[in-house]
Motif scaffolding. Structure first.
Motif, short mmCIF file in Angstrom:
data_model
loop_
_atom_site.label_atom_id
_atom_site.label_comp_id
_atom_site.label_asym_id
_atom_site.label_seq_id
_atom_site.Cartn_x
_atom_site.Cartn_y
_atom_site.Cartn_z
N GLU A 188 0.82 -1.21 0.00
CA GLU A 188 0.00 0.00 0.00
C GLU A 188 0.85 1.26 0.00
O GLU A 188 0.52 2.26 -0.65
CB GLU A 188 -0.93 -0.02 1.21
CG GLU A 188 -2.02 -1.08 1.12
CD GLU A 188 -2.79 -1.25 2.42
OE1 GLU A 188 -3.97 -1.63 2.36
OE2 GLU A 188 -2.20 -1.00 3.50
N VAL A 189 1.96 1.23 0.71
CA VAL A 189 2.89 2.36 0.72
C VAL A 189 3.48 2.57 -0.67
O VAL A 189 3.61 3.70 -1.14
CB VAL A 189 4.00 2.15 1.77
CG1 VAL A 189 5.07 3.23 1.63
CG2 VAL A 189 3.42 2.17 3.18
N ALA A 190 3.82 1.48 -1.35
CA ALA A 190 4.38 1.58 -2.70
C ALA A 190 3.38 2.20 -3.66
O ALA A 190 3.73 3.07 -4.48
CB ALA A 190 4.81 0.20 -3.20
N ALA A 191 2.11 1.77 -3.58
CA ALA A 191 1.08 2.33 -4.45
C ALA A 191 0.87 3.81 -4.15
O ALA A 191 0.73 4.64 -5.07
CB ALA A 191 -0.22 1.56 -4.29
N ALA A 192 0.83 4.16 -2.87
CA ALA A 192 0.65 5.56 -2.48
C ALA A 192 1.81 6.41 -2.96
O ALA A 192 1.62 7.55 -3.42
CB ALA A 192 0.49 5.67 -0.96
N ALA A 193 3.03 5.88 -2.87
CA ALA A 193 4.21 6.63 -3.31
C ALA A 193 4.15 6.91 -4.81
O ALA A 193 4.48 8.02 -5.26
CB ALA A 193 5.47 5.85 -2.98
N SER A 194 3.72 5.94 -5.60
CA SER A 194 3.62 6.15 -7.04
C SER A 194 2.54 7.18 -7.37
O SER A 194 2.74 8.05 -8.23
CB SER A 194 3.31 4.83 -7.75
OG SER A 194 4.41 3.95 -7.68
N ARG A 195 1.42 7.09 -6.70
CA ARG A 195 0.32 8.02 -6.98
C ARG A 195 0.67 9.45 -6.62
O ARG A 195 0.42 10.39 -7.39
CB ARG A 195 -0.93 7.57 -6.23
CG ARG A 195 -1.52 6.27 -6.77
CD ARG A 195 -2.68 5.78 -5.93
NE ARG A 195 -3.18 4.50 -6.43
CZ ARG A 195 -4.15 3.81 -5.85
NH1 ARG A 195 -4.73 4.27 -4.76
NH2 ARG A 195 -4.53 2.65 -6.38
N VAL A 196 1.24 9.64 -5.43
CA VAL A 196 1.55 11.00 -5.03
C VAL A 196 2.71 11.55 -5.85
O VAL A 196 2.75 12.75 -6.18
CB VAL A 196 1.85 11.08 -3.52
CG1 VAL A 196 3.21 10.47 -3.16
CG2 VAL A 196 1.79 12.52 -3.03
N SER A 197 3.66 10.70 -6.24
CA SER A 197 4.79 11.16 -7.06
C SER A 197 4.31 11.61 -8.43
O SER A 197 4.83 12.60 -8.99
CB SER A 197 5.83 10.05 -7.20
OG SER A 197 6.41 9.73 -5.95
N LEU A 198 3.34 10.90 -8.99
CA LEU A 198 2.78 11.30 -10.28
C LEU A 198 2.09 12.65 -10.17
O LEU A 198 2.28 13.53 -11.02
CB LEU A 198 1.81 10.23 -10.78
CG LEU A 198 1.05 10.55 -12.07
CD1 LEU A 198 2.02 10.81 -13.23
CD2 LEU A 198 0.09 9.42 -12.43
#
Length: 382
Positions: free
Chosen positions: A305-315
């Motif tokens: 979940e942290v990995a998915a959140a990191a990708s979304r916020v980075s985008l």
């Protein structure tokens, strides 16, 4: 859900804002600081340590404070507001975070204690020439001879690698996987070539030729998963830092529109310019929402979940930061492109953060590759 800060978090925000704001409210002072090596103010680093900021993420047993991700995000936002050059993100969040996650009790006490006290600067030597944003090491290899480990290869770019007292170096293990090693800044066979980055920061090329290193954690342990999670957390904290920079850009732009006159009236009189500033605000608020959400995911989410959140916020930060930065330059006009004015350097810093741990295009590819993992939804059945 209440998204407001509690009293302690407000006090932390005000304390950090007061410290870095006093130091870097004068942009010319920051320009002078980053001109000379090591690219940040050593005395300011010591002040952050005295305030307890450098030990925030670490447990009390390791010499830290034991604060949560929201508090770390507050610090990153305040540093971003002035693009303070101190290596909090690279040294405390990234390198220190990996030591906290994978180090032995003795390693954590020694390395993190010195970092929290402001006596040491850490740097994570992970990126390799020709490779991008992965969690594994390939071209830097570790060799074992009894209890002795040596490292060979090149790492670049390494944030603040020329100044670091201790390097945390990732390397391919003999039996597969990626390990991490603690390397002293004066170790034998270690060559460091430092240089300035385009946003005023510092990076280095680290060459290792049979350089001795101490395994982080258990010798021979594959730390790929730990490295990936720490990188994701750092991406989210970099988003917090970018948010602070975007807030400053919006305020600087709206203040300029209210004060700069053209044809006898201030620029905010022109509706088209006001609409563009409103669009900047929209991008900023959308970014703010995702930054707050992703920061809270760290506290309660799984590594996936942290990995998915990191990708979304980075985008979102990639897109929103580019929009806010470009509009700030356009609405300021030619003055924003001069070195003496801070807008251009803020935009450069946003660009550097975007490319540091995986730019928007990379994050979009990561997210799109996972679309097939979700169940199909029939809108007629909802």
């Amino acid at each position: 859900m209440d998204f407001t800060y509690d009293d302690e978090q407000v006090a932390l925000r005000d304390a950090v804002r007061g410290l870095v704001g006093k130091a870097y409210h004068d942009y010319e002072h920051r320009r002078q600081v980053v001109k000379a090596d090591p690219g940040f103010d050593e005395q300011q680093w010591a002040r952050l340590a005295e305030m307890g900021v450098l030990g925030l993420p670490f447990s009390e047993e390791d010499g830290g404070v034991g604060a949560g991700p929201v508090e770390i995000g507050i610090v990153c936002q305040e540093l971003g507001r002035t693009i303070a050059p101190e290596p909090f993100l690279a040294s405390v969040v990234l390198a220190g975070g990996l030591v906290a996650a994978a180090g032995t009790a003795e390693q954590r006490a020694e390395v993190l204690g010195a970092l929290a006290a402001g006596e040491s600067v850490l740097s994570f030597a992970h990126q390799e020439p020709g490779r991008r944003w992965g969690a594994s090491a390939e071209t830097v290899t570790a060799t074992q001879d009894g209890d002795t480990w040596t490292l060979t290869g090149v790492k670049e770019p390494v944030l603040h690698g020329a100044r670091a007292d201790v390097l945390v170096v990732s390397a391919a293990l003999p039996d597969g996987g990626t390990g991490a090693f603690l390397v002293a800044g004066d170790a034998e066979g270690l060559t460091r070539t430092g240089y300035a980055t385009y946003d005023g920061g510092r990076a280095a090329r680290i060459a290792l030729e049979g350089t001795p290193g101490s395994p982080l954690g258990a010798p021979g342990l594959d730390l790929t998963a730990s490295i990936a999670t720490v990188l994701d957390i750092t991406r989210i904290m970099a988003a917090n830092q970018a948010l602070g920079a975007m807030q400053t850009l919006l305020k600087a732009t709206t203040d300029y529109l209210k004060s700069r006159k053209q044809f006898g009236v201030t620029l905010n009189t022109f509706q088209a310019l006001t609409f563009r500033a409103a669009d900047m605000y929209t991008s900023l608020e959308l970014t703010h929402s995702l930054v707050d959400w992703s920061t809270m995911v760290i506290a309660a989410g799984s590594p996936e979940e942290v990995a998915a959140a990191a990708s979304r916020v980075s985008l979102q930060v990639s897109r929103g930061g580019r929009h806010v930065g470009q509009e700030a330059i356009q609405l300021h006009g030619g003055i924003a492109m001069t070195a003496e004015y801070n807008v251009g350097m803020f935009v450069a810093h946003l660009t550097a953060l975007d490319h540091l741990f995986g730019d928007g295009d990379h994050q979009l590819r990561v997210l799109s590759s996972e679309v097939a993992d979700y169940d199909l939804l029939d809108p007629l059945e909802v």
